[in-house]
Design a protein around this motif. Structure first.
Motif, PDB file in Angstrom:
ATOM      1  N   ALA A   1       1.076  -0.975   0.248  1.00  0.00           N
ATOM      2  CA  ALA A   1      -0.238   0.221  -0.062  1.00  0.00           C
ATOM      3  C   ALA A   1       0.895   1.276   0.184  1.00  0.00           C
ATOM      4  CB  ALA A   1      -0.189   0.044   1.450  1.00  0.00           C
TER       5      ALA A   1
ATOM      6  N   TYR B   1      -6.700   3.228   1.936  1.00  0.00           N
ATOM      7  CA  TYR B   1      -6.791   3.631   0.257  1.00  0.00           C
ATOM      8  C   TYR B   1      -7.544   4.657   0.314  1.00  0.00           C
ATOM      9  CZ  TYR B   1      -3.724  -0.388  -0.838  1.00  0.00           C
ATOM     10  OH  TYR B   1      -2.425  -1.304  -0.862  1.00  0.00           O
TER      11      TYR B   1
ATOM     12  N   ARG C   1     -11.975  -0.557  -4.565  1.00  0.00           N
ATOM     13  CA  ARG C   1     -11.802  -0.736  -2.826  1.00  0.00           C
ATOM     14  C   ARG C   1     -12.576  -2.093  -2.579  1.00  0.00           C
ATOM     15  NH1 ARG C   1     -13.579   3.791   1.051  1.00  0.00           N
ATOM     16  NH2 ARG C   1     -11.657   5.933   1.051  1.00  0.00           N
TER      17      ARG C   1
END
Length: 238
Positions: free
Chosen positions: A33, A76, A84
């Motif tokens: 991430a 996120y 997502r």
């Protein structure tokens, strides 16, 4: 308590050593991430609940108590809903495989499960991990055949602390919620127990929760599920 005939277990921190199993997995996802930036990855882990000073996850944090969807939303925040959703599916697949492969059973947990099963209890798992992750972990631990069902966050309309898994297990087994005990290491396990009207809310100190956070909502606090067969037997439940 003599009417308890079924037991729902949380998975991580209750059956599985949460800290030993999940830090490396979470760290890998955080690095991804963060685009490989070590500092940003550490910040993401801290935001999700990892205490680097104590080298453990905090009780009731997103990583300790939330779902993969919660982690994706946290890490996120700018991603669109559909993106997502796809990320969450990817997290589910990765954590299901790696969580099972790296699962570290808590001392005495497998023996306790075997003893409870042989005593005639109906057994289930209620977790905020994915259902696939729960099922693969039970197989990896060698206890899957002793469980009637595993309910992940994706198996019910509303995950813990909502009582949906209690009702699903009740429907499956034909047991009343009052005939079911819930065992877990976080407040959301106890909150689900109360919301679902279970007969016994049992907290364990083998995960991220503490006596201070758990005792106000639990009927009893045990060190781990290794103590559960003896506790139930002493009270004429088993």
């Amino acid at each position: 308590m003599s009417s308890i005939k079924g037991i729902l277990f949380d998975k991580d921190g209750t059956l599985v050593d949460f800290q030993a199993t999940w830090f490396a997995i979470g760290d890998l996802l955080a690095l991804q991430a963060a685009g490989g930036d070590r500092g940003k990855a550490d910040a993401l882990m801290a935001a999700a609940g990892y205490d680097f000073a104590k080298k453990c996850f905090k009780a009731d944090s997103v990583f300790a108590a939330g779902t993969n969807a919660d982690i994706v939303a946290l890490w996120y925040p700018q991603a669109a809903a559909e993106e997502r959703r796809k990320m969450t599916i990817g997290f589910d697949r990765f954590t299901a495989d790696e969580g099972a492969r790296q699962s570290v059973p808590l001392p005495g947990s497998q023996d306790a499960i075997a003893r409870l099963h042989s005593s005639g209890f109906r057994l289930g798992v209620a977790t905020n991990d994915s259902t696939g992750g729960a099922e693969k972990t039970l197989l990896a631990l060698g206890v899957a055949q002793m469980f009637d069902a595993a309910y992940g966050y994706d198996a019910v309309a509303n995950p813990k602390p909502a009582p949906d898994a209690v009702y699903a297990f009740s429907d499956l087994t034909g047991l009343k919620p009052s005939e079911i005990a819930m065992v877990g290491d976080n407040r959301h396990d106890m909150e689900m127990a109360r919301a679902g009207g279970v007969g016994l809310a049992i907290a364990v100190l083998s995960g991220t929760g503490t006596r201070e956070t758990l005792a106000p909502m639990a009927d009893v606090v045990l060190d781990s599920i290794a103590d559960l067969p003896g506790f139930l037997a002493a009270r004429n439940v088993a």
